[in-house]
Write an enzyme that holds these catalytic residues in place. Sequence first.
Site, PDB file in Angstrom:
ATOM      1  N   ARG A  90     -32.240 -16.821 -42.125  1.00  0.00           N
ATOM      2  CA  ARG A  90     -32.073 -15.675 -41.205  1.00  0.00           C
ATOM      3  C   ARG A  90     -30.703 -15.024 -41.318  1.00  0.00           C
ATOM      4  NH1 ARG A  90     -30.585 -16.563 -36.145  1.00  0.00           N
ATOM      5  NH2 ARG A  90     -32.324 -15.419 -35.263  1.00  0.00           N
TER       6      ARG A  90
ATOM      7  N   ASP B  80     -26.526 -13.930 -31.148  1.00  0.00           N
ATOM      8  CA  ASP B  80     -27.254 -15.170 -30.871  1.00  0.00           C
ATOM      9  C   ASP B  80     -26.310 -16.281 -30.442  1.00  0.00           C
ATOM     10  OD1 ASP B  80     -29.857 -14.422 -31.324  1.00  0.00           O
ATOM     11  OD2 ASP B  80     -29.846 -14.966 -33.444  1.00  0.00           O
TER      12      ASP B  80
ATOM     13  N   GLU C 208     -36.477 -46.434 -46.177  1.00  0.00           N
ATOM     14  CA  GLU C 208     -35.180 -46.842 -45.597  1.00  0.00           C
ATOM     15  C   GLU C 208     -34.040 -45.955 -46.092  1.00  0.00           C
ATOM     16  OE1 GLU C 208     -34.347 -48.900 -43.129  1.00  0.00           O
ATOM     17  OE2 GLU C 208     -36.495 -49.146 -42.879  1.00  0.00           O
TER      18      GLU C 208
ATOM     19  N   PRO D 185     -29.394 -39.142 -41.514  1.00  0.00           N
ATOM     20  CA  PRO D 185     -28.927 -39.344 -40.133  1.00  0.00           C
ATOM     21  C   PRO D 185     -27.458 -39.792 -40.096  1.00  0.00           C
ATOM     22  CG  PRO D 185     -30.409 -41.121 -40.784  1.00  0.00           C
ATOM     23  CD  PRO D 185     -30.417 -40.127 -41.906  1.00  0.00           C
TER      24      PRO D 185
END
Length: 239
Positions: free
Chosen positions: A151, A166, A113, A86
């Site tokens: 993809r 896209d 953690e 994160p």
Amino acid sequence: MKLDVLTLFPEFFSGLSNWSIVGRAIETGVLNVSYIDIRDFSENKHRKVDDYPFGGGPGMVMTPGPIYGAINRVKSEKSKIIYLSPQGKRLNQKMVNTLSKEEHIVLLCGHYEGIDNRIIENYVDHEISIGDYVLTGGEIPAMVLIDAMARLLPGVLSSSESYVDDSHYNGLLEYPQYTRPREFRGKKVPDILLSGDHQKIKDWRHYQSLRITSLKRPDLLKNCSLNEEDKRLLSRIER
Ligand code: SAM
């Protein structure tokens, strides 16, 4: 592309290799994925891979030894080691496009953690986040990245499914899509899409791409290369 996923939960990925796009990439041989259980590199007789954080605080931290062992097993000169985190750079299509050209990617999934910082400092090339929120582990972020890269690999999508129109590929969002029936509960498909005039349809779609981007994600337009005609269309849209 060769992908090695280092994880405490290899079974988490059991469905991934059978999904349509990732499965197709593996089947056609353009993608080769292995899941490596970090626990196999624990020297502890109970296969322990975590410990209390120095300095105190809640939760457990993944110890560096087993992660180092797993990295060492798969790493070569061509490897890019990516820690899903994160705290990483937020993933976008441009990063996916660049990464999809790599020969060997190692995806390191954290848990608890997180992992001992000495691994990040000394063995990780990139930290990548899939958004500004915290998940329980790096497995779902790894799957997101694998799907997004698979993809783009040559031959995985047929030309009719091509990714170049896209959203995000060229910096804009995609134009609106419609299918049968021509009329649904009194709402009709735009006439132009039924006209058979390919140039007009192409122009309409490009205009709609600009319109939708300006409406839904105006922030994207700042980093998009727009020609004079696009700028003229946009100022008309904005008016
Ligand atoms: N304590 C860490 C922090 O605050 O930065 C969060 C640890 S998180 C609970 C456990 C693991 O999930 C992380 O080591 C990472 O691998 C993964 N993870 C969580 N959120 C993520 C995100 N937004 N993007 C990528 N990986 C994520």
